[in-house]
Structure formats: structure tokens, C-alpha cells
Design a protein around this motif. Structure first.
Motif, PDB file in Angstrom:
ATOM      1  N   ASN A   4       0.829  -1.214   0.000  1.00  0.00           N
ATOM      2  CA  ASN A   4       0.000   0.000   0.000  1.00  0.00           C
ATOM      3  C   ASN A   4       0.860   1.259   0.000  1.00  0.00           C
ATOM      4  N   GLN A   5       1.956   1.242   0.744  1.00  0.00           N
ATOM      5  CA  GLN A   5       2.771   2.451   0.801  1.00  0.00           C
ATOM      6  C   GLN A   5       3.491   2.708  -0.524  1.00  0.00           C
ATOM      7  N   HIS A   7       2.251   1.969  -3.439  1.00  0.00           N
ATOM      8  CA  HIS A   7       1.235   2.559  -4.335  1.00  0.00           C
ATOM      9  C   HIS A   7       0.851   3.974  -3.883  1.00  0.00           C
ATOM     10  N   ALA A   8       0.969   4.241  -2.566  1.00  0.00           N
ATOM     11  CA  ALA A   8       0.729   5.605  -2.078  1.00  0.00           C
ATOM     12  C   ALA A   8       1.774   6.562  -2.661  1.00  0.00           C
ATOM     13  N   LEU A  21       0.850   7.438  -6.101  1.00  0.00           N
ATOM     14  CA  LEU A  21      -0.240   8.418  -6.150  1.00  0.00           C
ATOM     15  C   LEU A  21       0.275   9.804  -5.776  1.00  0.00           C
TER      16      LEU A  21
END
Lengths: 406, 406
Positions: A263-264, A266-267, A270
């Protein structure tokens, strides 16, 4: 027929296979583009070559007029910076060792032919460059008689390729040396260390390919205000925690860190400007499915991770494979006009079927999405690159030319 | 009919309207849940009340037996912590001022009736709580004769409500005081400062509501490794840059910072465990559209921002509205069975139609998604909360009871 095919001079030839690896601590961002040095350490699981591997044959002969390469049946340009870097580094090392060890260096004047194939569709977005460069470097190292670690050479082909040089659980150390000599792969534990660990590669039906990872990570490093903080202040302790989780076979910790780190990564994509999106709606549904599945059971029984694309890779323990596969089949059924179920789940021999409780289905509570998943590969951790000695398994014939396709 | 309706005693009554605001530097995360103190400063544009506003009438009477509230035609419980906080703070302040200034405090012993309506669908996810609490606090302050800034009270109803207490460009300072007294809203510039600025609220067809913002930001603060770094090391300088961009009417800087900050807010949501997703596929398409539109023109001509939901808010300059509206209509056409074009774009009087060059359409290069956008509200920056003096505009009748719905 080109000159050289009819040669009767003996040629040297080596065939190897090399594995794919899937990071649980992600590599995203280089501090040196030329040497392919990362901004943070990373850690991956090398997958079994029974399901996913690259096979490469390399041959050297005085009769070859120039270096050439064939990938998946098509000749490609050998003049790419990454290929040239790998070839150059291997020859430099061979020359150095010849000098130091007074070995024969017959092949040093020869051109090479390289032929490489994946046993899985390249288009599936399954990190084929890692297996590809690992296989190339391993084959060339054997051909030129180079022993010892050559992960720093594979790294210069494709960063994550260095991790495919070892089996099991592998870390890629960040290194501090300016020449990159200490940014190498090391085995944390062999595949046999955690025999119950299983992997489901969920190949998602995707639209067109998003930003490639080389360009993507460059843009992230240049524009994200968060990625340097991640690299310097989050990943180092996470890497230690992950190594401990692997050594302790602590699936709770392993799974949670894996998901948090995916998740980080992909963060930070973004937070890139313009932003980069690799997860699609199906990816998000799989993320929801996993968290709700874990919440239903009150512990982490499955963990997702996503690379630079929408495909999910799920880590889980052997005993939970039937239930998770049943859930995936329920919420992401094959299209009616799709192949049979056997081809929807590929890989390790079929696990016993499992009926999922309606309680669990309610807990997950997604709208089923027929056709959103193309197929699932069921696999596990596996070995480092292997040498194939049977000439029938070579991709080049006895004269060093690609064999005719069947 | 309840006791009280037939009363002939005079009652005090105030009706106000209050605006929506859309942040360009995002608020996400509290350092004090009780006082609603943020972990970083934020900055927003107050939107015109012609298109989006809340209207609230408050009445006080000795005949009222208890405090009561009606929202959008339905009575709701008054016993929520946030409502109680606002009512309590207003009464505390009124009592204090009565004491200090020897004012009449007739109403202090009275119960209040509150009736509030939005002129837009609450379900559209358009930050209605900010306008709602701003309107409530403004109306109550007038009713109880409180002058001066009461944004710290609105803040305790809903954090971003404090910014709806002022018109134009408004910052919410983080504050340092333990009691939160310095965490207040201040106007950076009035709406008239930048008359060319326009706003398109793109209401996206969404599935079910994702995680609410109160719960979402709590989980982010508790689990994200990146959000504290954002709050401490990224936002403060961004806030300064944004204020400068507003004061200089520098759309390039204003637009770029707006987009970067929206993306970073959503990045911290993705870094939350479990991750929170507010952007859907349509949101992502709008992001791509804006970046490609800007790239086509070689400068930032439009900027997106997204709150805790999939709706896009686009900032742009008046001259570019026809082109951007034409692009949105081309790539997100209304469904065939949808209303006419006039209802697809609502708000400011129709802009001249614009034909978009095929060059530009090619540059954007998206697959059109009919029906993905519900409608678009065309608006601009606007004023602070207003008092309505015409009793016909009140939502409570002369006895302080909700008027019959038409």
C-alpha cells in the motif's frame, strides 16, 4: 543459410532457468540510474520455477560475427544499454579472472548468441524482466566460467533481477559504496525454511499498460514529497521486521508488513506528479476481500501485494489455500465462455475443494465480478537459477542457432 | 398539536445561509478529537451560495420544552456530541458576554428549535457538513447576539466548517494553544480578489459510500507512516506557497499545488491500514483528462481536487470554462435516457458552446464513459454566511415550528 551455421568447430553453450521473485518490501526508486542502485533495501520471495520461469541458452563461438539475442522467438536488438551493461560486466569479470587465475580465456574473443523464453505470457505483467536478466547473467557467468555472486551484474540489467539470483527469501541490500559493489542480493532463508507458505498469482484482466516501472520510479523520485521519507525512515525498520518475521515463520507479521508495504509503494505512486495508478477496480476488490477475510477469522490468514500493475499476488499458508481459492472463484468467477475450472487455477496439483460458509461470504460481501480475473497461478517459494544439462532442453542448436519452433 | 404552537409570546428567530468550501490544501487528521484540532493547516475556496448552500432557521422561546432539530425535513436527534458541543459553546459565550457587557440575556434560559436544509442533494457527497455546521453556528450566534469570530465553535461541529465562516479564500490555522482557541479560520483574500476563477463540481456516479471522513482520518492518523511527515514537513511550506499563489492570482502555482495536495491526501489514505480508497475509475479518468489537457496546452489550465469521495472539483479560469466543459461532455456524456444538456450542466448562466479540436480530443485520448458523470455544477468563489431578513425565507413559522413542506 548464414555463414557460421555450417561450422564444425566446437562451440561452448550453457542453458539455465531462473525464477520470478515477488517483493514483500518494495523496491521503487534509484539513487543511481546508471548503476541501478536503489534508494532503499527490499526483500522478496523467489517463486518456484515449476510454474514461472525463464529459460535461456547462451553460446559462444569464434564463428559468430556479432552478439545476437532472440526473445520468445523474435530476434531483438542487442544494443540496449542494459544488455550491453550485463555483457560488458561479464566479459570484464572474465578478463579479470583470466588474468588473476591464469585460466584459459578462449571465449573472450568470441561473440555470443542468446536465446530466451518465458514459460508464461510476458503480457501478463509478471515481473518477467527480473527472471530474464537473472537467467541471462547466470547463463553468461557459467559460459565464461565465473564463480561466485554475480547479483550485482543482474542488478544492472534490471534492479529486481538481482533477487532472482537466489532461492527462498532474498534481501537486496541497499549498499553504500559509490561503485555499487555492496548493493547485492543475499539469501535470508532457503525455500525449505517455510514449506507451508503458498502463493496465488491472481492475473487480472487489465486495460492498456500503465506507466512502465523504469519511468514510473524516476518520476516518483523526482516529484513525490513522501518517497524519500519512506526510503529513509520507514523501510529500514520494516526490512528488519520482515527478516525477523521470515526467520520466525511468523505469518501474522509477514502478512501485515507485506500489505502495508504494498500500500505504501502505491501511495508514493499516487503522490507522484502526475500521479501514477497501478491498481484497478479488481485490485481494490481483492484488497477488500483479503481484509474482510482476515477480519472474519480475526487474524491475518492471507496477504496481498501488487507490483507495477493490477495483478495481485497473495501469500498464505497451505491449509488456507482451499478456502481462499473458493472465495476467489466465488467473487471472481471465470466468464461463462471461459475455459474449464482446471485452467482457471493453474500450477500446483489441485487442492481439495472447499465449500465456503455463507457467513464468510456475507463477511466478504462483494458483488461478484465475472471475468475480472483471467486465471490464478498456485505456486510456492522455490530455488535459485538452475543449469540444464540435457541438450534437448537448450534453445540453441549444436551450432548455436535458435532451434526451429515446433 | 403540541403545546407551544398556540403560544402568543414573541419568539426570537434568525435565518442564515452558509456556503460550501472546497479545500486546496487538505485537512486530514486531528491531533485532538474532542476539540477538533487538526494536525496541519489547510486552505479552501468558499463557493458561491447561489449554487450550493445550507439554509438554517433557529428560534428560541420560553415555550419550547427542549432543544430540537429538523434536517432536510426530518427531525433528528439533538443529542449528538457535535451538536451539543456547538450549542453548549454558543450558550457559554452568550453567558460570558452577558456577564461582561451587562447585556440582556433573555434567551439564555430558552430552548431552541433548529431547522436546516441544503439546496443540493446531501447524498451527492458535497461536504454538506461544513456548510451545515457553519450555518448552525452563524444562526445561533446571531440569535444569542454574539459578535466576532465564532469559527472555533463551527470547527467543533465539523473541522472544515470553520472555513465556511468566511468568504473567498480562507485558511484554517493549525494553532498551538491547548484549548484550541488559536485554531481558527481567517480570510486570505475575498472572492472579488480573483474574479476570473471558476469552479466545476463534477458529480460522479458512485457505488456505496466509502469510509466516512471522521473514521477515515482517525484510522489514517493511527496507522499511516506517512501522514505525520506530510503534516509536519510538507503542508506548512505548501500552505505558504498556496497563500502566495492566491495573493498573486498565479493560476499555474495554484493549480499545481492543488493537484499535488489532493493526490498526497489520497496517498495517505492508501497508506492507511486497511487502506482507504475514495477515488474510483471515473475520478482517475478525470485526473488523466486534466493532466493531458494541461500537457496539450503546455501549462496548467485546469486543476482537480477530490475530498473523501469520488466527485471531482475542478478549478479553472473563466476563459477556459467552455473548452473544459466541452471536453467533459465529450468524454463523460449524459446517458441517452438522461435529462437534457441544460440539467447536465447546472449553475452559472450557460457559457458559449465551444467546439473542441480533434487534436485536443486525441491528446486526451480517453474512452468515452456515458453516464459516469451525473451532472456538473458550474460555480465560483463566493461570500461568507448571510442573514435572511424576509420571514418568508425562514424555515420555521412565526411560532418556531417547521413550516409545512410545499
Amino acid at each position: 543459410m548464414e555463414n557460421g551455421r555450417a561450422s564444425t568447430k566446437p562451440i561452448s553453450q550453457v542453458t539455465c532457468t531462473a525464477p520470478v521473485n515477488i517483493a514483500v518490501i518494495k523496491y521503487w526508486g534509484k539513487r543511481d540510474e546508471q548503476l541501478v542502485l536503489p534508494i532503499n533495501p527490499s526483500l522478496s520471495v523467489t517463486l518456484s520455477q515449476d510454474q514461472l520461469c525463464t529459460r535461456t541458452t547462451v553460446a559462444a563461438s569464434v564463428d559468430f560475427k556479432r552478439d545476437r539475442i532472440w526473445l520468445n522467438g523474435q530476434e531483438q536488438s542487442i544494443d540496449t544499454p542494459r544488455l550491453q551493461k550485463c555483457l560488458g560486466e561479464i566479459r570484464r569479470l572474465a578478463r579479470k579472472r583470466k588474468h588473476e587465475e591464469e585460466r584459459s580465456g578462449d571465449l573472450l574473443g568470441c561473440c555470443v548468441h542468446i536465446c530466451s523464453e518465458n514459460n508464461f505470457p510476458t503480457a501478463a505483467g509478471l515481473a518477467s524482466s527480473a527472471a530474464g536478466y537473472a537467467c541471462l547473467v547466470q547463463s553468461l557467468a557459467r559460459l565464461f566460467g565465473i564463480d561466485g555472486d554475480v547479483s550485482h551484474i543482474a542488478r544492472q540489467g534490471s534492479g529486481s533481477a538481482c533477487r532472482s539470483m537466489y532461492g527462498g527469501f532474498v534481501e537486496w541490500t541497499m549498499g553504500r559504496a559509490e561503485d555499487g559493489s555492496d548493493s547485492v542480493a543475499k539469501q535470508v532463508a532457503p525455500a525449505e525454511h517455510w514449506p507451508e507458505l503458498r502463493v496465488l498469482v491472481v492475473v487480472v484482466n487489465a486495460g492498456k499498460k500503465a506507466v512502465g516501472s523504469t519511468e514510473g520510479m524516476q518520476t516518483t523520485v523526482r516529484t513525490s514529497a513522501l518517497v524519500a521519507y519512506r526510503a529513509e525512515h520507514v523501510v529500514p525498520s520494516r526490512q528488519d521486521d520482515m527478516k525477523r518475521a521470515v526467520l520466525d515463520r511468523d505469518f501474522q507479521a509477514f502478512g501485515e508488513i507485506t500489505m502495508r508495504d504494498s500500500n505504501q509503494f502505491h501511495a508514493t505512486c499516487l503522490d507522484t506528479y502526475p500521479p501514477i495508478f497501478y491498481l484497478n477496480e479488481t485490485s481494490k476488490q481483492i484488497i477488500h476481500l483479503v481484509h474482510r477475510y482476515n477480519r472474519h477469522h480475526g487474524k491475518v490468514k492471507a496477504a496481498y501485494t501488487f507490483d507495477a500493475g493490477p495483478n495481485a499476488v497473495l501469500y498464505l499458508l497451505q491449509d488456507d489455500v482451499p478456502e481462499v481459492l473458493a472465495l476467489l472463484k466465488h467473487f471472481f468467477p471465470a466468464n461463462a465462455n471461459n475455459d474449464s475450472e482446471r485452467t482457471f487455477v493453474r500450477g500446483l496439483p489441485d487442492v481439495c475443494r472447499k465449500d465456503v460458509s455463507s457467513d464468510l461470504l456475507d463477511s466478504v460481501g462483494l458483488e461478484p465480478s465475472p471475468g475480472a480475473v483471467q486465471y490464478i497461478i498456485h505456486t510456492k517459494a522455490g530455488q535459485d537459477p538452475q543449469v540444464l544439462t540435457n541438450p534437448q532442453q537448450a534453445l540453441l542448436d549444436e551450432n548455436g542457432w535458435p532451434k526451429k519452433q515446433n
